[in-house]
Motif scaffolding. Structure first.
Motif, PDB file in Angstrom:
ATOM      1  N   LEU A   1       0.833  -1.213   0.000  1.00  0.00           N
ATOM      2  CA  LEU A   1       0.000   0.000   0.000  1.00  0.00           C
ATOM      3  C   LEU A   1       0.862   1.255   0.000  1.00  0.00           C
ATOM      4  CD1 LEU A   1      -2.783  -1.065   2.496  1.00  0.00           C
ATOM      5  CD2 LEU A   1      -2.972  -0.795   0.044  1.00  0.00           C
ATOM      6  N   ALA A   2       1.972   1.214   0.756  1.00  0.00           N
ATOM      7  CA  ALA A   2       2.857   2.382   0.812  1.00  0.00           C
ATOM      8  C   ALA A   2       3.426   2.678  -0.566  1.00  0.00           C
ATOM      9  CB  ALA A   2       3.980   2.133   1.810  1.00  0.00           C
ATOM     10  N   MET A   3       3.889   1.620  -1.257  1.00  0.00           N
ATOM     11  CA  MET A   3       4.495   1.832  -2.563  1.00  0.00           C
ATOM     12  C   MET A   3       3.453   2.290  -3.574  1.00  0.00           C
ATOM     13  SD  MET A   3       7.571   1.599  -2.489  1.00  0.00           S
ATOM     14  CE  MET A   3       8.164   1.755  -0.841  1.00  0.00           C
ATOM     15  N   SER A   4       2.239   1.741  -3.499  1.00  0.00           N
ATOM     16  CA  SER A   4       1.238   2.165  -4.482  1.00  0.00           C
ATOM     17  C   SER A   4       0.809   3.597  -4.199  1.00  0.00           C
ATOM     18  CB  SER A   4       0.042   1.215  -4.490  1.00  0.00           C
ATOM     19  OG  SER A   4      -0.767   1.432  -3.390  1.00  0.00           O
ATOM     20  N   SER A   5       0.917   4.050  -2.934  1.00  0.00           N
ATOM     21  CA  SER A   5       0.554   5.445  -2.689  1.00  0.00           C
ATOM     22  C   SER A   5       1.643   6.388  -3.193  1.00  0.00           C
ATOM     23  CB  SER A   5       0.281   5.689  -1.213  1.00  0.00           C
ATOM     24  OG  SER A   5       1.460   5.594  -0.478  1.00  0.00           O
ATOM     25  N   LEU A   6       2.881   5.884  -3.323  1.00  0.00           N
ATOM     26  CA  LEU A   6       3.932   6.745  -3.888  1.00  0.00           C
ATOM     27  C   LEU A   6       3.787   6.891  -5.404  1.00  0.00           C
ATOM     28  CD1 LEU A   6       7.160   5.762  -1.977  1.00  0.00           C
ATOM     29  CD2 LEU A   6       5.641   7.678  -1.627  1.00  0.00           C
ATOM     30  N   GLY A   7       3.098   5.914  -6.024  1.00  0.00           N
ATOM     31  CA  GLY A   7       2.929   5.976  -7.472  1.00  0.00           C
ATOM     32  C   GLY A   7       2.171   7.218  -7.928  1.00  0.00           C
ATOM     33  N   VAL A   8       1.351   7.788  -7.029  1.00  0.00           N
ATOM     34  CA  VAL A   8       0.576   8.983  -7.398  1.00  0.00           C
ATOM     35  C   VAL A   8       1.502  10.124  -7.792  1.00  0.00           C
ATOM     36  CG1 VAL A   8      -1.282  10.472  -6.634  1.00  0.00           C
ATOM     37  CG2 VAL A   8      -0.954   8.275  -5.558  1.00  0.00           C
ATOM     38  N   TYR A   9       2.662  10.203  -7.147  1.00  0.00           N
ATOM     39  CA  TYR A   9       3.588  11.306  -7.399  1.00  0.00           C
ATOM     40  C   TYR A   9       3.937  11.412  -8.867  1.00  0.00           C
ATOM     41  CZ  TYR A   9       4.545  12.327  -2.588  1.00  0.00           C
ATOM     42  OH  TYR A   9       4.422  12.730  -1.314  1.00  0.00           O
ATOM     43  N   SER A  10       4.090  10.254  -9.507  1.00  0.00           N
ATOM     44  CA  SER A  10       4.489  10.236 -10.899  1.00  0.00           C
ATOM     45  C   SER A  10       3.506  11.035 -11.744  1.00  0.00           C
ATOM     46  CB  SER A  10       4.556   8.787 -11.335  1.00  0.00           C
ATOM     47  OG  SER A  10       4.876   8.726 -12.643  1.00  0.00           O
ATOM     48  N   ILE A  11       2.201  10.768 -11.549  1.00  0.00           N
ATOM     49  CA  ILE A  11       1.180  11.447 -12.345  1.00  0.00           C
ATOM     50  C   ILE A  11       1.139  12.925 -12.004  1.00  0.00           C
ATOM     51  CG2 ILE A  11      -1.296  11.655 -12.653  1.00  0.00           C
ATOM     52  CD1 ILE A  11      -1.554   8.781 -12.561  1.00  0.00           C
ATOM     53  N   VAL A  12       1.126  13.236 -10.699  1.00  0.00           N
ATOM     54  CA  VAL A  12       0.977  14.634 -10.284  1.00  0.00           C
ATOM     55  C   VAL A  12       2.165  15.454 -10.770  1.00  0.00           C
ATOM     56  CG1 VAL A  12       0.856  16.150  -8.315  1.00  0.00           C
ATOM     57  CG2 VAL A  12      -0.408  14.035  -8.300  1.00  0.00           C
ATOM     58  N   LEU A  13       3.372  14.943 -10.543  1.00  0.00           N
ATOM     59  CA  LEU A  13       4.552  15.719 -10.914  1.00  0.00           C
ATOM     60  C   LEU A  13       4.698  15.801 -12.424  1.00  0.00           C
ATOM     61  CD1 LEU A  13       7.021  14.428  -8.235  1.00  0.00           C
ATOM     62  CD2 LEU A  13       5.776  16.558  -8.274  1.00  0.00           C
ATOM     63  N   GLY A  14       4.425  14.688 -13.125  1.00  0.00           N
ATOM     64  CA  GLY A  14       4.516  14.701 -14.576  1.00  0.00           C
ATOM     65  C   GLY A  14       3.563  15.725 -15.169  1.00  0.00           C
ATOM     66  N   GLY A  15       2.324  15.719 -14.668  1.00  0.00           N
ATOM     67  CA  GLY A  15       1.321  16.640 -15.190  1.00  0.00           C
ATOM     68  C   GLY A  15       1.631  18.076 -14.840  1.00  0.00           C
ATOM     69  N   TRP A  16       2.129  18.292 -13.627  1.00  0.00           N
ATOM     70  CA  TRP A  16       2.416  19.661 -13.196  1.00  0.00           C
ATOM     71  C   TRP A  16       3.630  20.229 -13.935  1.00  0.00           C
ATOM     72  CZ3 TRP A  16       6.735  21.670 -10.758  1.00  0.00           C
ATOM     73  CH2 TRP A  16       6.614  23.016 -10.388  1.00  0.00           C
ATOM     74  N   ALA A  17       4.692  19.396 -14.050  1.00  0.00           N
ATOM     75  CA  ALA A  17       5.934  19.887 -14.647  1.00  0.00           C
ATOM     76  C   ALA A  17       5.783  20.161 -16.137  1.00  0.00           C
ATOM     77  CB  ALA A  17       7.050  18.887 -14.416  1.00  0.00           C
ATOM     78  N   SER A  18       4.790  19.516 -16.801  1.00  0.00           N
ATOM     79  CA  SER A  18       4.610  19.737 -18.233  1.00  0.00           C
ATOM     80  C   SER A  18       4.172  21.158 -18.531  1.00  0.00           C
ATOM     81  CB  SER A  18       3.566  18.788 -18.792  1.00  0.00           C
ATOM     82  OG  SER A  18       3.952  17.483 -18.581  1.00  0.00           O
ATOM     83  N   ASN A  19       3.565  21.835 -17.548  1.00  0.00           N
ATOM     84  CA  ASN A  19       3.134  23.218 -17.729  1.00  0.00           C
ATOM     85  C   ASN A  19       2.159  23.361 -18.889  1.00  0.00           C
ATOM     86  OD1 ASN A  19       3.040  25.786 -16.957  1.00  0.00           O
ATOM     87  ND2 ASN A  19       5.219  26.216 -17.227  1.00  0.00           N
ATOM     88  N   ASN A  20       1.215  22.428 -18.936  1.00  0.00           N
ATOM     89  CA  ASN A  20       0.255  22.359 -20.024  1.00  0.00           C
ATOM     90  C   ASN A  20      -1.098  22.152 -19.369  1.00  0.00           C
ATOM     91  OD1 ASN A  20      -1.570  20.968 -21.740  1.00  0.00           O
ATOM     92  ND2 ASN A  20       0.101  20.267 -23.035  1.00  0.00           N
TER      93      ASN A  20
END
Lengths: 198, 319
Positions: free
Chosen positions: B112-131
């Motif tokens: 569960l801990a590792m799957s909750s860290l997976g969210v970061y990938s989407i949030v950071l990827g989407g945020w950093a794209s600046n789109n």
């Protein structure tokens, strides 16, 4: 184990310092996530795997993402970074630094004294944590439950807040004689709104 | 410290998983084609299996473009997080007796801990794209994955209560006479639904809904960075299928005429096939429908499941 403890402590301290000194909030939050992960490692190296896992699930996993949510909604830009830079003057650091220095001196004294009990490691398995939570500390658990329940009720109350002005298509539903061209029955309209507000 | 045996297990698991994830590109296309009455990729190599190689080569040789308006370091780091966190979760899965990388006593919590860290990938990827489309996808992904993580964790508590342990090896051993899917059907269904939402696969691929958001959080990614998101998704499917097999369908247990590992792989591929069949057959729900169903239907159901399982377990022990 003690080496692992010191390495993760150093990472924790360094990343927390970076959290405070970053001008960009999102970068600061990323360092905060690293800080939570290293605190989890500290718990693991001290023999508390259950707390380590909870630290990552609750703090790193859930709370941080909510933080990032807020930051993204705030529409931060270069101006905020500039403002942040102005706020972080050197004189702001004086009092906290003195206070932290006192703690540092205390910790050094404790670590180099003969009292070796402070770093004794004993593994605590999940069963023990559960038994003490629902046995010895049952009142604390129930009081926390009350507190969280109050939070949920408050959030539900705020979420239910009705919109004061409606679009002209939706106002027909309020009068009870919805016109044919809207094509949506009045009850459904109001339901839709509450759903969106939630 | 590390023995040769452990190193062989780690290397073997890593090798097999990455190959399964790559091979699923071909499996998914062929199965989708089968269900949609087409042929699918059938030219390169026997049955078209070399499409995997062609796809990988194409991804490697594409221009690896970082948009000038993106936040460079976060943009580069985000795709690695999803692959890293999913691969870390495989550490606790017992593939067969003795074939497990780390036999942790907090196995499920680690997952569960590792799957909750997976969210970061989407949030950071989407945020950093600046789109704006990427940001919308990231926001959707964050709230969807946080919400469904809750149900995912709670749906497993019934299994934990019946076993009395978080260790996955113990959980498999406890299913010797009866699979937990029989005693925990509600837990299984909710875990499956939450698993689809966690891996943001169709029908719950709302963070990357093509018809609304172009490609959602990975709209700005190209080349192997996009490939990492792609592989991360297939690894996620494999992980959720492996967890379903271990927790509800008896893991490696099966009649003795086949070795345990083969039983595990057969069950694993059955559930991977289910994931692909869902993609072929179900339409995507609206975003608010997904979230309100989660909180208004799945949460009460899963809480009732925990309550009833706990009561029955206490009653059985008291008799």
């Amino acid at each position: 184990m003690s080496t692992l403890f010191y390495i993760s402590s150093i990472v924790a301290v360094a990343s927390t310092v970076m959290v405070i000194t970053r001008y960009h909030p999102v970068h600061a939050l990323l360092y905060l996530a690293v800080s939570f992960l290293s605190v989890g490692m500290i718990f693991l190296s001290l023999g508390a795997p259950f707390v380590a896992a909870l630290e990552i699930i609750v703090y790193a996993g859930a709370i941080i993402v909510l933080f990032i949510f807020v930051v993204m909604m705030l529409n931060l830009g270069r101006e905020t970074a500039q403002q942040e830079k102005e706020w972080l003057q050197p004189k702001v650091w004086v009092v906290p630094s003195i206070l932290v220095l006192i703690l540092l001196v205390e910790m050094i004294i404790l670590l180099f004294s003969d009292n070796k009990d402070i770093m004794r490691i004993s593994v605590v398995d999940p069963r023990k944590v559960a038994l003490s939570l629902y046995g010895e500390y049952i009142i604390a658990v129930e009081l926390t439950g009350f507190l969280l329940m109050a939070g949920i009720v408050g959030a539900a109350h705020i979420g239910k807040h009705k919109r004061s002005s409606l679009h002209r298509f939706l106002q027909n539903g309020e009068n009870g004689n919805g016109k044919a061209h809207t094509g949506v029955p009045p009850e459904q309209v109001s339901n839709e709104q509450t759903v969106l507000h939630d | 410290m590390l023995t040769t045996n452990q190193i062989v297990i780690v290397a073997g698991v890593l090798f097999v998983l990455l190959n399964i994830a790559a091979g699923l590109i071909w499996v998914e296309r062929r199965l989708l084609a089968l269900w949609q009455d087409r042929l699918g990729p059938n030219r390169a190599g026997p049955l078209g299996i070399l499409i995997v190689l062609a796809d990988t080569l194409k991804l490697f040789f594409k221009e690896d473009w970082i948009p000038p308006f993106a936040d460079k370091w976060v943009f580069v780091g985000a795709p690695a997080i999803v692959v890293g966190s999913v691969l870390m979760s495989f550490v606790i899965i017992p593939f067969a007796p003795g074939i497990v990388v780390a036999d942790l006593n907090i196995g499920i919590l680690f997952f569960l801990a590792m799957s909750s860290l997976g969210v970061y990938s989407i949030v950071l990827g989407g945020w950093a794209s600046n789109n704006k489309y990427a940001l919308l996808g990231a926001l959707r992904g964050a709230s969807q994955m946080i919400a469904y993580e809750v149900f995912m964790g709670l749906s497993l508590m019934g299994v934990v209560m019946l076993t009395g342990s978080f260790n996955l090896g113990d959980i498999v051993a406890a299913q010797k006479h009866l699979w937990f899917v029989v005693t925990q059907p509600v837990g299984f269904i909710i875990f499956f639904i939450a698993g689809i939402a966690e891996t943001h696969r169709l029908p719950f691929d709302i963070p990357e809904a093509e018809s609304e958001l172009i490609a959602g959080y990975h709209a700005e990614y190209s080349g192997m960075k996009f490939g990492m998101f792609f592989i991360g998704e297939y690894l996620g499917i494999t992980l959720i299928s492996a967890m379903i097999v271990t927790l509800f369908f008896g893991g490696w247990l099966g009649p003795a005429f086949l070795p345990p590992l083969v039983w595990f792989v057969i069950k694993l591929f059955f559930f991977i096939g289910m994931f692909i069949l869902l993609r072929a057959s179900l339409p995507r729900p609206r975003y608010d429908q997904l979230i309100s169903t989660g909180w208004k239907v799945l949460l009460p159901l899963v809480l009732a499941n925990v309550l009833i399982t706990g009561a029955v377990a206490l009653w059985l022990r008291g008799r």
